[in-house]
Enzyme design. Structure first.
Site: not given
Ligand code: NAD
Length: 292
Positions: A53, A97, A120
């Site tokens: 990422k 995460q 997200d």
């Protein structure tokens, strides 16, 4: 039947070039989109995802930072970090995460991220907006699945889609997304999960199967109809004698299913690149929303 591969990389590249214009427009306003990823512990797979990422943000001249926390971090300290990032106006996107270490419950933290920075799309406010048909941040993997289908001109209207797996990350949001009366929606969707009896009685009827389970060879040749379309979201590590010591496969028994499918996304190289590109898209969107 010869299958067409639903390759993610060219689709992601197309979206990156569209994003460059938006990044430039933000730059002209003095804004550089910035994502902060909170990485807890030493999960090797998480480290690989986070680094890829970060690499993509760098390639696009956007900013990203990884906040590494010890495996044993307390709930209090993690909440403190989230609060700091929520209040930092130079941070547009915050990503926690997953998975978290066992002593931490992700729901306690995802709901504390500022919903305007929730790239997200896991905050209850953003899930709610999606389920009500008025989405702000759509979770990256479901959005990536939509974009890959759109790119390969696969019309889903009135099609029968079977989604396997009911996580908040993939299964539930994609079921909502594809079944709603959106421009790219209006499918009839069945959500199957670990308590579904006779999974193949659903998959055999499906025009499109989206598998997000995490079990290699879950979907076999005799479970799909001729000409079906398959999005394989699963990522499974198989140990082998290669230098790396493992290789990655999806949920679908690719060699046998490829004979029947009209389109199929490979693993790796299918949905994975789409997920990362949609994370960049959502971070740019968060930066754009911050100006309004
Ligand atoms: P999860 O791991 O939280 O849950 C798995 C789901 O599968 C559950 O809802 C469960 O009900 C269902 N399930 C388990 N066994 C089943 C069975 N035998 N039949 C039917 N359903 C069954 O889900 P997740 O976080 O969405 O992850 C699923 C997979 O997708 C994992 O392999 C993960 O690594 C992968 N993934 C890939 C990407 C990507 O970018 N390609 C993104 C997210 C997740």
């Amino acid at each position: 039947m010869s299958s067409n591969l639903l390759l993610g990389k060219p689709v992601a590249e197309k979206h990156y070039s569209l994003m460059k214009k938006r990044i430039l427009e933000l730059k002209n306003k003095g804004i550089v989109p910035k994502l902060v990823v909170i990485l807890i512990g030493n999960n090797p797979a998480s480290r690989i995802y986070v680094n890829s990422k970060a690499k993509m943000f760098k390639n696009l001249n956007c900013l990203s930072e990884i906040k590494k926390l010890d495996e044993r971090v307390s709930k209090k300290n993690l909440l403190k970090l989230i609060e700091e990032l929520n209040n930092n106006k130079n941070v547009h996107g915050i990503l926690l995460q997953l998975p978290l270490p066992k002593h931490l419950d992700s729901n306690d933290f995802l709901s504390k991220i500022n919903p305007m920075k929730d790239v997200d799309g896991f905050h209850p406010e953003n899930s709610g907006l999606l389920f009500q048909g008025n989405p702000r941040f759509i979770p990256c993997t479901p959005l990536g699945c939509v974009k890959i289908l759109e790119h390969y001109k696969i019309d889903i209207k009135s099609k029968y889609i079977v989604v396997i797996g009911r996580s908040n990350i993939v299964g539930k949001p994609i079921t909502s997304l594809l079944s709603q009366p959106f421009k790219f929606g209006n499918a009839t969707v069945t959500l199957c999960h670990s308590h579904t009896t006779n999974l193949s009685s659903y998959t055999k009827l499906a025009d499109i199967i989206i598998s997000a389970v995490g079990k290699p060879s879950l979907i076999k040749n005799d479970m799909v109809k001729n000409g079906c379309i398959i999005l394989d979201v699963g990522i499974n590590r198989i140990n082998d004698s290669s230098d790396k010591g493992y290789h990655i496969v999806g949920d679908v028994d690719f060699p046998s299913v490829v004979e029947k499918a009209s389109y199929i996304s490979p693993v790796p190289g299918g949905i994975g690149p789409m997920t990362i590109s949609m994370l960049v898209h959502n971070t740019i969107l968060a930066a754009e929303l911050s100006t309004k």
